[in-house]
Structures are given as structure tokens and as C-alpha cells.
Write a protein that holds these residues in place. Structure first.
Motif, PDB file in Angstrom:
ATOM      1  N   TYR A   1       0.868  -1.181   0.000  1.00  0.00           N
ATOM      2  CA  TYR A   1       0.000   0.000   0.000  1.00  0.00           C
ATOM      3  C   TYR A   1       0.896   1.220   0.000  1.00  0.00           C
ATOM      4  CZ  TYR A   1      -4.414  -2.152   1.709  1.00  0.00           C
ATOM      5  OH  TYR A   1      -5.561  -2.866   1.857  1.00  0.00           O
ATOM      6  N   GLU A   2       0.536   2.254  -0.764  1.00  0.00           N
ATOM      7  CA  GLU A   2       1.190   3.545  -0.594  1.00  0.00           C
ATOM      8  C   GLU A   2       0.147   4.646  -0.709  1.00  0.00           C
ATOM      9  OE1 GLU A   2       4.897   4.655  -1.984  1.00  0.00           O
ATOM     10  OE2 GLU A   2       5.816   2.862  -1.136  1.00  0.00           O
ATOM     11  N   VAL A   3      -0.378   5.063   0.428  1.00  0.00           N
ATOM     12  CA  VAL A   3      -1.319   6.181   0.394  1.00  0.00           C
ATOM     13  C   VAL A   3      -0.526   7.475   0.172  1.00  0.00           C
ATOM     14  CG1 VAL A   3      -3.055   5.049   1.825  1.00  0.00           C
ATOM     15  CG2 VAL A   3      -1.279   6.407   2.915  1.00  0.00           C
ATOM     16  N   SER A   4      -1.186   8.464  -0.352  1.00  0.00           N
ATOM     17  CA  SER A   4      -0.441   9.628  -0.836  1.00  0.00           C
ATOM     18  C   SER A   4       0.022  10.569   0.272  1.00  0.00           C
ATOM     19  CB  SER A   4      -1.270  10.409  -1.856  1.00  0.00           C
ATOM     20  OG  SER A   4      -1.254   9.690  -3.070  1.00  0.00           O
ATOM     21  N   HIS A   5       1.286  10.943   0.181  1.00  0.00           N
ATOM     22  CA  HIS A   5       1.956  11.946   1.013  1.00  0.00           C
ATOM     23  C   HIS A   5       2.467  11.430   2.348  1.00  0.00           C
ATOM     24  CE1 HIS A   5       0.785  15.104  -1.756  1.00  0.00           C
ATOM     25  NE2 HIS A   5      -0.404  14.593  -1.749  1.00  0.00           N
TER      26      HIS A   5
END
Ligand SMILES: [Zn+2]
Length: 451
Positions: A391-395
Motif C-alpha cells: 500500500y502507498e497512500v499519498s503523502h
């Protein structure tokens, strides 16, 4: 016939990850600052996140209230000596291992897990029962307490300004290893390790016992080097028959050293859990959603999250999938079954996001995949033939105001819960793994940190 949107849109290659690199993709040239997902919409407010003590309290609270939960301290952080916790819930046959916040400035996975544990620990719905009956979920809520709670000038204080950063605060000492691992060591004012470069493909690796020939030492600073292990020394079987005798790798590049107590604790937790499924939660830099509506001179939408599935030769050869030449055969140590399950694991979260309907929650993008051998996914998944998901959620947390926290936690809770449910009821097998490749490739505005 499956569509390949990324081919239609002419995006041929994403050079992702790996070696301290960036999501370079096509560009960023079409990003306009000030979009609905621009950074810094509000002042950064670290107080909005659970600090180490608060996280520990919340976990103990859940543990006290419910006999479904097992809470264990599996280690302590290198610098502050704060606890690394492990939570286990459920007693099903399928095992899932989940880690959050290995980068200290990527906190929303830990926040999401606290919410989810409360639901699973006390909920009486059929939905919850099904999850607990069919799954054993092992969670390391916060791998990097030092980076999450960096207080004072050296990060080790108890009073003063709290910040968050990517690295822990462990210092390399002469004798720790032959050379400093340039792939994982941050040698700034307060040194530390990027622990998602710190795992070893040898679970019982003893640093300094490594073969000197495995190191590529840097000319400009001979204390530093990269640990590249010859393939014949690697302890995994080549599980996929299609790569037998045709292994594209002579060495596995940039393997980690297992130097950090946090890495060792996670490795042990992983091997004990013996997972079929493995998930690691991160944040990413700002990333364009290439399918955002044309708003004339208006800003493009940004992706709320990128996902990444590790996979290997079964899919690399397919038309339209071989998009990143340096990837070679992907991860050659994954079984065909694990490759398929990885793609499904990621695509099901995309399907879940689409249920939010048009808006910022359905803007998932994906990364091109290349193995990063010191990472959780690539070092550990082959140990148990686990399917994997990033997972890479933004910021990162220093790039976003606290208004954004709710959004990144919300998409994470939705993704984790959908994953648990669909593994538990078996419907994950109905996900068409090739649909994964229809997700638009992430077009990095910039991602200075890699994953
Ligand atoms: Zn990260």
C-alpha cells in the motif's frame, strides 16, 4: 480480452524503486500544483497521530477488553527502546501478516489498524465472525517507533518537538558489518536505517559473517557498499519451473543485513506466522491519477493510493505486462500460485475503492514492480510462498495537513477490511488477476523517497 490501459495511453515503462530511485514514470509534466490533492492544505500537525505511548495504551485497551486479541511485545526500537508490538487476532487456517509504519513518517496504517482491531475485537456481526473463523491475522502495528516519535535534536528526547521521519536512529558501528550498507543507511545529522532495505533473504543472517566478495564497495567512500548476493548462494528454491536454467539474475542486488532489532523482530514474527498473505503499508509522494477528468486548465486529480503486487515469470511474459526491462523476470522465487494470489490481493483493493464511486477514493494507481531484495515483500514472501501487497497512500506525514489523515486512514481501513473478508469467504479467488494490469500506472509527480 483484457484491456491494457497503460498501453493505450502510451505509458510504456515505469522505472520504479529498487535502488533509492524514484517513480520516474512519464513525468509529472502535466501535474499542476494546487490541485485538490496538493500538499500542505493545512499545517502539519503530528499531535493528530498516536505517539508510541498512546499506541501502546490503545493496544493494551483492546487486549484487556477482548479475549480474541493477543498482544505481545516482540522487540524494542534501536534508539528509544520503545516497544515493537505484535497483535494477533482470529484463529483461522489462512494466515495473514501485516506490517505498518516501517517508515516513521508513514503513520496512517497504524491508525487504521487501531480502528480495525476495535471492530474485530468487539464486533458480533456475521462479517466479523467469518473473518475470525477463517483467518489468523498477525499485525505489527508500528515497525519503526524511533522514526514515528522523533523527539528533540537526537530523536531520543522525551520533551520537546515531536517529528516523524523515515529512518530509525540506529548508528552503524565498526564491526556491525564489513561495510556500511549504502542501500539502507542514512548518514545525516542523526544517522539511522531505512528498514525497508534492511531485511535479509537469509532469515538467520549474522552480519559480518557475510562473504567479502558479496560487497560492491563504493569508490568515493570505501566504508560504504552494496551487498549483492550471488544467486547460487540464495537459500530459496527456484519455485517456478519456467525460470529453471534461465535465471536472469546473477546476483540479488542490495540485500539487507538484518542489523536492526526491528528488522529481526519482524522477520521472526513473519516466520512464526508462516503467512499465506503479506501486506506492508506505506505512504507515497504526490502521484497523478492519469485518468483524472480533463478540467481544462484546472488541476489534475491525484491518486489517493498506489498499490504494487510482486510477481514473476508467469505474468512477465504476457503481452503488455513486460513493461520494465530492468525487472527481468520479476521475482523468480515466487510460485505461480503466489504470483496469481498477489495480483488478486492488490486488485481486490482496487475493486473495493471503485465502490466509493467517482471521486477521490476511486483513484488508485499501481507501480511497476521490480524486486527490492532488502524489502519486507521481496526478502520475506518467498520464505513462506506468501502473496504480497504494498500500500502507498499519498503523502508522507510532513507533506500533508491533518485533514488528509482521515482520508488516508479511511481508504486503508476499507482496503484492509475488504481483504480480510474476501480471503475469509474465499471470494478472493473470483478476482480476475489480469484486471490488476488495467489499473493506471502511477505517474509520479515526484517521489523523492522511493518506497
Ligand atoms: Zn514507505
Amino acid at each position: 480480452m483484457h484491456r491494457r490501459r497503460f498501453l493505450q495511453s502510451g505509458v510504456a515503462a515505469v522505472a520504479l524503486a529498487g535502488f533509492g530511485s524514484t517513480v520516474s514514470a512519464q513525468s509529472g509534466s502535466d501535474y499542476r500544483p494546487g490541485g485538490p490533492w496538493a500538499p500542505n492544505e493545512r499545517a502539519v500537525n503530528y499531535e493528530a497521530y498516536l505517539d508510541n505511548e498512546q499506541l501502546g495504551e490503545r493496544l493494551k485497551q483492546v487486549d484487556r477488553r477482548s479475549d480474541r486479541v493477543e498482544l505481545e511485545q516482540i522487540g524494542e526500537s534501536a534508539g528509544r527502546g520503545d516497544p515493537v508490538w505484535e497483535v494477533t487476532i482470529g484463529d483461522g487456517d489462512e494466515s495473514l501478516h501485516l506490517i505498518n509504519q516501517i517508515h516513521g513518517d508513514e503513520p496512517s496504517g497504524a491508525e487504521a489498524v487501531v480502528k480495525i482491531l476495535n471492530r474485530l475485537a468487539s464486533g458480533g456481526s456475521r462479517r466479523v465472525e467469518k473473518i475470525l473463523d477463517n483467518l489468523t491475522i498477525t499485525i505489527v502495528p508500528r515497525v519503526n517507533p524511533d522514526g514515528a516519535n522523533f523527539v528533540g535534536d537526537d530523536g531520543l528526547g522525551t520533551e520537546g518537538e515531536l517529528r516523524q521521519r523515515r529512518y530509525n536512529t540506529s548508528t552503524w558501528e565498526e564491526g556491525d558489518s564489513r561495510y556500511i550498507n549504502a542501500n539502507s543507511y542514512y548518514s545525516g545529522d542523526v544517522p539511522g536505517y531505512d528498514m525497508n532495505r534492511g531485511f535479509s533473504v537469509f532469515p538467520n543472517f549474522e552480519p559480518f559473517d557475510e562473504d567479502e566478495d558479496w560487497w560492491t564497495v563504493l569508490k568515493d567512500d570505501p566504508q560504504f557498499g552494496y551487498l549483492d548476493i550471488p544467486v547460487e548462494e540464495v537459500p530459496f528454491d527456484l519455485r517456478d519451473p519456467t525460470v529453471d536454467g534461465d535465471n536472469p539474475y546473477k546476483v540479488l542486488r542490495s540485500v539487507g543485513l538484518n542489523l536492526n532489532p526491528e528488522n529481526r523482530a519482524v522477520t521472526e514474527s513473519f516466520l512464526d506466522a508462516d503467512p499465506d498473505w503479506a501486506i506492508t503499508h506505506h505512504h507515497q509522494g504526490p502521484t497523478v491519477d492519469p485518468e483524472s477528468p480533463d478540467q481544462g486548465n484546472g488541476p489534475q486529480w491525484q491518486s489517493i493510493m498506489s498499490v504494487m503486487a510482486p510477481f514473476g515469470p508467469r505474468y512477465i511474459g504476457l503481452d503488455g505486462v513486460d513493461y520494465a526491462s530492468y525487472v527481468g523476470s520479476g521475482n523468480p522465487y515466487m510460485s505461480e500460485d503466489a504470483q496469481t494470489r498477489s495480483l488478486r490481493l492488490n486488485q481486490l483493493v482496487n475493486e473495493q475503492a471503485q465502490q466509493f464511486g467517482k471521486g477521490k477514493f476511486n483513484t488508485l494507481t499501481r507501480y511497476g514492480y521490480g524486486p527490492l531484495w532488502g524489502s519486507y515483500l521481496d526478502a520475506l514472501c518467498p520464505q513462506t510462498d506468501a502473496a504480497g501487497m504494498l500500500y502507498e497512500v499519498s503523502h508522507q506525514s510532513d507533506q500533508r495537513g491533518h485533514k488528509a489523515i482521515g482520508t488516508t486512514v479511511k481508504i486503508t481501513v476499507a482496503g484492509f477490511m475488504a481483504t480480510f473478508e474476501r480471503i475469509a469467504d474465499g471470494s478472493i479467488s473470483e478476482v480476475d488477476e489480469l484486471d490488476y494490469f488495467d489499473m493506471p500506472l502511477a505517474q509520479g509527480i515526484e517521489n523523492p523517497f522511493g518506497r
